[in-house]
Motif scaffolding. Structure first.
Motif, short mmCIF file in Angstrom:
data_model
loop_
_atom_site.label_atom_id
_atom_site.label_comp_id
_atom_site.label_asym_id
_atom_site.label_seq_id
_atom_site.Cartn_x
_atom_site.Cartn_y
_atom_site.Cartn_z
N SER A 188 0.84 -1.21 0.00
CA SER A 188 0.00 0.00 0.00
C SER A 188 0.87 1.25 0.00
O SER A 188 1.92 1.28 0.63
CB SER A 188 -0.92 0.02 1.22
N HIS A 189 0.39 2.28 -0.71
CA HIS A 189 1.06 3.57 -0.76
C HIS A 189 0.05 4.66 -0.45
O HIS A 189 -1.00 4.74 -1.08
CB HIS A 189 1.68 3.80 -2.15
N ARG A 197 -3.46 0.48 -3.41
CA ARG A 197 -2.96 -0.88 -3.21
C ARG A 197 -2.38 -1.41 -4.52
O ARG A 197 -2.97 -1.25 -5.60
CB ARG A 197 -4.07 -1.79 -2.72
N VAL A 198 -1.23 -2.05 -4.44
CA VAL A 198 -0.58 -2.63 -5.61
C VAL A 198 -1.21 -4.00 -5.90
O VAL A 198 -1.30 -4.85 -5.01
CB VAL A 198 0.94 -2.78 -5.39
N PHE A 211 -2.72 -0.35 -9.84
CA PHE A 211 -2.87 0.42 -8.60
C PHE A 211 -4.36 0.65 -8.36
O PHE A 211 -5.05 1.24 -9.21
CB PHE A 211 -2.12 1.76 -8.70
N TYR A 212 -4.84 0.22 -7.19
CA TYR A 212 -6.27 0.28 -6.88
C TYR A 212 -6.50 1.15 -5.66
O TYR A 212 -5.89 0.94 -4.60
CB TYR A 212 -6.79 -1.14 -6.61
N CYS A 213 -7.39 2.15 -5.82
CA CYS A 213 -7.81 3.00 -4.70
C CYS A 213 -9.28 2.73 -4.41
O CYS A 213 -10.16 3.13 -5.18
CB CYS A 213 -7.59 4.48 -5.03
N GLU A 257 -12.18 -11.18 -9.60
CA GLU A 257 -12.57 -11.53 -8.24
C GLU A 257 -12.11 -10.48 -7.22
O GLU A 257 -12.77 -10.25 -6.22
CB GLU A 257 -11.97 -12.88 -7.86
N GLU A 258 -10.98 -9.85 -7.49
CA GLU A 258 -10.34 -8.97 -6.51
C GLU A 258 -10.87 -7.54 -6.54
O GLU A 258 -10.94 -6.87 -5.51
CB GLU A 258 -8.82 -8.97 -6.78
N ILE A 259 -11.24 -7.04 -7.72
CA ILE A 259 -11.59 -5.63 -7.89
C ILE A 259 -13.07 -5.50 -8.24
O ILE A 259 -13.57 -6.19 -9.13
CB ILE A 259 -10.74 -4.98 -9.01
#
Length: 360
Positions: A188-189, A197-198, A211-213, A257-259
């Motif tokens: 995470s950044h 999140r990477v 990169f997911y916010c 599944e993740e996003i």
């Protein structure tokens, strides 16, 4: 600097039911805000796909950049214009790169040189890029590479043409920093008051970072998912027996599944879009159709890699364009390697070293 307002969603035929909710795209070197402290711009690049989308995330202390463009005079000019527009004249303090292809990493070293910044990349992408940089200085094309192209059915003229373009990777990438910070899956950044999140996938490249916010409902997808074209998934001469197509399809399914589906996807090329899951389903279905076409054709007769171009691609593949000919070869080989690993094709090698594939 402009602000990009939301317009009516626009349905995109043939793209799996996705919509483009933003009313326009930025010009080259124009900085456009699409969410709080999130800016979009475009850097020009040569070729039919004439741009790359890049993203600037503003923080209290500076600006983080995600992807950079190919190293060209036009890209340098666009970046010079962009830097003057950065709100508050903040410095670039972090450069993130999704993966090692020149249109993404090409200007990273230039930016880090211009404004000393942390340079972030996944380990496999950084190391592979460094290897390709080094290989571009070889005195001649390695015999293994020539054999790879000969086995695919390349004519002698195409092999000679490739020899003249072998070192082009190094010309398109400004020398990378000698040290880097490692991006890892799940890392995470904190940027601009938001957590990014990477999310790492593979297939298009070895260890591709997205990169997911969650708070802003944004996904910077790089080349992992694109709205109107499919990511090139290629076998390269450096790893001729690889199965990147299996990696890419698995990554797409995992990403679904993740996003969540309602994110605004910020891709490396073309327009931002909503409908991630629909687009992933369409990409997988398109690839499955390609496999079905190949299975049918290979039941009818044995074929070389170059014989499959007309089945897989919607436009002619000219051997006098080394880049396009290489990409087409790599993707056709990726399809065959996928079917080879599932024991659906066999391969025989003739006296000239050319591989002939047939349905098992």
């Amino acid at each position: 600097m402009a602000r990009l307002h939301e317009g009516e969603p626009v349905f995109v035929p043939g793209s799996g039911g996705i919509t483009h909710p933003l009313e326009r795209v930025p010009d080259y070197g124009e900085l456009v805000e699409i969410a709080p402290n999130v800016f979009w711009s475009r850097i020009p690049m040569p070729g039919k796909l004439d741009h790359i989308n890049i993203w600037l995330l503003r923080d209290d202390d500076g600006v983080s950049v995600i992807d950079t463009g190919m190293y060209t005079a036009e890209a340098e000019s666009a970046w010079t214009s962009l830097i003057r527009q950065i709100p508050g004249h903040s410095v670039i303090d972090r450069v993130f790169v999704t993966h090692m292809h020149p249109d993404h990493v090409g200007m990273a070293g230039w930016l880090a040189d211009l404004q000393p910044a942390q340079f972030w990349m996944t380990r496999m992408e950084y190391m592979t890029c460094r290897i390709l940089e080094a290989q571009s200085h070889d005195d001649k094309v390695p015999e293994d590479f020539t054999s790879f192209h000969r086995s695919a059915g390349w004519p002698a003229a195409a092999i000679r043409s490739y020899s003249g373009h072998y070192g082009n990777f190094g010309k398109r990438v400004f020398p990378l920093p000698r040290a880097y910070h490692r991006l890892e899956h799940g890392q995470s950044h904190e940027i601009g008051g938001h957590n990014w999140r990477v999310v790492v996938g593979s297939g298009h490249s070895p260890e591709h970072a997205c990169f997911y916010c969650e708070e802003l409902k944004l996904l910077i997808s790089g080349d992992q998912v694109l709205p109107r074209i499919s990511s090139n998934v290629s076998v390269t001469p450096m790893e001729p027996l690889a199965n990147p197509m299996a990696d890419w399809l698995a990554s797409l399914r995992w990403l679904k599944e993740e996003i969540p589906n309602d994110v605004l996807v910020l891709p490396a090329h073309q327009e931002c879009f909503v409908g991630l899951h629909e687009r992933i389903d369409a990409l997988i279905a398109e690839q499955e159709r390609s496999f079905a076409v190949l299975r049918k054709s290979l039941r009818e007769s044995s074929k070389r890699v170059v014989d499959l171009f007309g089945l897989l691609f919607s436009r002619p593949i000219a051997e006098d364009d080394p880049l396009i000919f290489s990409l087409a070869t790599g993707e056709a080989q990726a399809c065959l390697n996928y079917l080879w690993e599932t024991s659906e094709v066999t391969c025989s090698v003739d006296s000239q070293g050319v591989c002939w594939y047939r349905a098992a």
